[in-house]
Scaffold this active site. Structure first.
Site, short mmCIF file in Angstrom:
data_model
loop_
_atom_site.label_atom_id
_atom_site.label_comp_id
_atom_site.label_asym_id
_atom_site.label_seq_id
_atom_site.Cartn_x
_atom_site.Cartn_y
_atom_site.Cartn_z
N ARG A 118 50.34 25.44 21.42
CA ARG A 118 50.80 26.84 21.58
C ARG A 118 49.68 27.86 21.42
O ARG A 118 49.93 29.02 21.09
CB ARG A 118 51.94 27.17 20.61
CG ARG A 118 53.22 26.45 20.92
CD ARG A 118 54.44 27.14 20.37
NE ARG A 118 55.60 26.31 20.66
CZ ARG A 118 56.04 25.34 19.87
NH1 ARG A 118 55.45 25.09 18.74
NH2 ARG A 118 57.08 24.63 20.22
N HIS A 246 42.59 41.58 46.60
CA HIS A 246 42.97 40.23 46.18
C HIS A 246 44.27 39.73 46.79
O HIS A 246 44.45 38.52 46.91
CB HIS A 246 43.04 40.16 44.65
CG HIS A 246 41.68 40.02 44.03
ND1 HIS A 246 40.71 40.99 44.13
CD2 HIS A 246 41.12 39.01 43.31
CE1 HIS A 246 39.62 40.59 43.50
NE2 HIS A 246 39.84 39.41 42.99
N HIS A 263 36.24 32.14 46.88
CA HIS A 263 37.10 33.23 46.44
C HIS A 263 36.44 34.58 46.76
O HIS A 263 37.08 35.50 47.27
CB HIS A 263 37.39 33.10 44.94
CG HIS A 263 38.19 34.24 44.38
ND1 HIS A 263 39.46 34.53 44.81
CD2 HIS A 263 37.89 35.17 43.42
CE1 HIS A 263 39.92 35.59 44.14
NE2 HIS A 263 38.99 35.99 43.30
#
Lengths: 360, 360
Positions: A118, A246, A263
């Protein structure tokens, strides 16, 4: 050398750029347990091993695991392999993950850090320009799904970012130029003076002049830090500005398959699409659009959507973008060089208009 | 009927217990987009479909997907299937996930909500006692790895919890008793008066008397809410108290394989181990330990580790517990009925002493 502070209360952290002290003391000051698990792109494994030695000298025990380079590693399958390694190495909540590499490693290892037990501490040591100026700052981590990029992820701020600009010396040229697409984004979306400076010093930047590099990286990190401080969880729209270009870019990447374009290349073309759409609306002066195109071209970046056009598939991917709501595409558009806003009234026809190469 | 508030600033939420208004208005007040994606254990698919009708009447459009029941669904594989369905259904950041079922569905669907698009709204409608009193409150979501339970996860507070206690009428007896193990935990760890009340009313609870049920659920949710408010991210040790018996329990479950014992059965035996260890240290009066054992037995819950003993494997699993640090096991131990603390000075010999059935 410079240090940029990201002020987020108890989640705040430093971005150290070419700090002479070395990575060992930087990590030691931020990881009380003195235990680290390093995850590196195997292209930079040799550097990661040197850093392991430096960590060791600073009293930090570490393990090193490598993952295959490339966007394909940002997958649920690779994440599962990483989870298994972390569990088998008994990595506990006090052990820090150190991500060494580009945006892929930072996003993947960062998501593992956000979710293992977590959430465990994360340090990022970016080795690509794109990761230095963008993906390492701000806490966004995640993986891709076949349906789209970054569809699974979390906000998990690092405990520190360690930038050694000499990593860029050996970075392949195409990767370096891809990072410059994000650099242009900061100028266009947030800082007109910085854009002017980039224009005036584009050759120094191409030549990787150390002074120019340090200035570019520190400025981009500062700009991003100021935005993230105002909108850590991307809820107010302020942070959306960082996504200039984007939504288009993710569509190009998703439809072409990762790896066709980098990218950054997709972001360059996406910025031009956003700029052209803004210009056609009368939001952005045509002269500003031409300046952006000129600078991107100077750095050999694409300024039009990929060929052949696949407009329907791109539109479909854009509708799945995380900024979308109820199937409506929301887009960041530049309003002048140095300023941009989030628009939710863009019609499909306008988007088709800039996606369809024949119309340009 | 009762409403328990979990006060966590802008992450605060209501737990509605048998609210007469119905699930439709409850969700409508918390999901401005009026869009929901329901994920249900297929054991409760019929109930989920009825709730879909109620949502529809309140103007909320929803889809429903079901997942197989059982702990095995809390896996990376099942998560991947869920991610794919969410992406293909174009679930966006404004769409709420509604988890309908027990702890498995809440944890799995909750983790999907925490990470899909970097986090989307979550509502939980628990249908088991264990989920009502424990797993639906507090924001812990996650999945299991072969190496251990809940090793991957996040903190993601729901936008609301909807409890209809009539779900318990059809809950299998073993599942109901398993939930009671967590109920006992609240009494032992946090509230001696509540423990006394449980002792005095154990038969009403066994018989699922509506008044007893409502009281038990509201009290447990309130106790948990107060703890979570003090230590949302389990960093100060306050929240660790809720893990009374769980370090042992997770080890029993991990080693036996999920499904041999229910989680609640493992927690019952784990509480006795923790209590016995505390009693041997002189922390807990032996009479208190016997009271705990007596109440668990009244509800047909196990009060000793599973047979045959597998002490080495259990210890190894305990060292991988998320509370552990540097291989040192940290344990929550009761100090009297109504109070417990986190101890990090427990020796392996002490743990072996209570794990090894022959020594008891």
């Amino acid at each position: 050398m410079a240090t940029v502070r990201v002020s987020l209360g108890n989640r705040g952290y430093d971005i150290a750029i070419d700090e002479p002290g070395g990575i060992g003391p930087f990590v030691a000051a931020r990881v009380p347990s003195r235990r680290a698990y390093m995850i590196a792109d195997y292209n930079v494994a040799a550097r990661a091993e040197r850093w392991q030695d430096e960590l060791n000298e600073a009293g930090i025990t570490s393990r090193l695991t490598t993952i295959p380079p490339g966007e394909a590693s940002k997958s649920l399958a690779q994440l599962g392999i990483l989870y298994e390694r972390l569990a088998q190495a008994h990595v506990d909540r006090q052990t820090a993950i150190i991500a060494v590499g580009g945006g892929v490693v930072g996003d993947l290892a960062g998501f593992a850090a956000a979710t293992h037990n977590r959430g465990i501490p994360l340090l990022i040591a970016p080795t690509t320009l794109l990761a230095m100026v963008d993906s390492s700052v701000g806490g966004k981590v995640g993986i891709n799904l076949p349906e789209g990029k970054n569809l699974v992820g979390a906000f998990h701020q690092p405990a520190g970012v360690w930038i050694a600009t000499d990593s860029l010396a050996t970075l392949p040229d195409r990767e370096y130029r891809s990072g410059l697409a994000e650099v242009v984004k900061y100028g266009v979306g947030l800082d007109g003076e910085f854009f002017d400076w980039l224009q005036a010093h584009s050759e120094d930047v191409t030549a990787k002049s150390p002074a120019a590099l340090a200035r570019v990286i520190a400025r981009c990190c500062t700009l991003k830090a100021r935005v993230v401080e105002q909108d850590e969880y991307e809820t107010t729209g302020v942070r959306a500005v960082l996504n200039l270009g984007h939504t288009f870019a993710h569509a190009f990447e998703t439809v072409a398959g990762y790896g066709t374009w980098t990218h950054g290349e997709a972001v360059a073309a996406g910025q031009v699409c956003a700029g052209r759409l803004a210009a056609r609306r009368g939001l952005l002066p045509e002269a500003d659009l031409q300046k952006v195109i000129h600078l991107l071209k100077a750095w050999n970046l694409p300024v039009a959507p990929p060929e052949p056009a696949n407009v329907d598939a791109w539109l479909d991917a854009m509708k799945r973008d995380k900024k979308s709501s109820g199937g409506r595409i929301r887009l960041v558009l530049p309003t002048r060089i140095g300023s941009a806003g989030l628009f939710d009234d863009v019609s499909e026809a306008e988007i088709r208009g800039v996606l369809d190469g024949r119309a340009q």
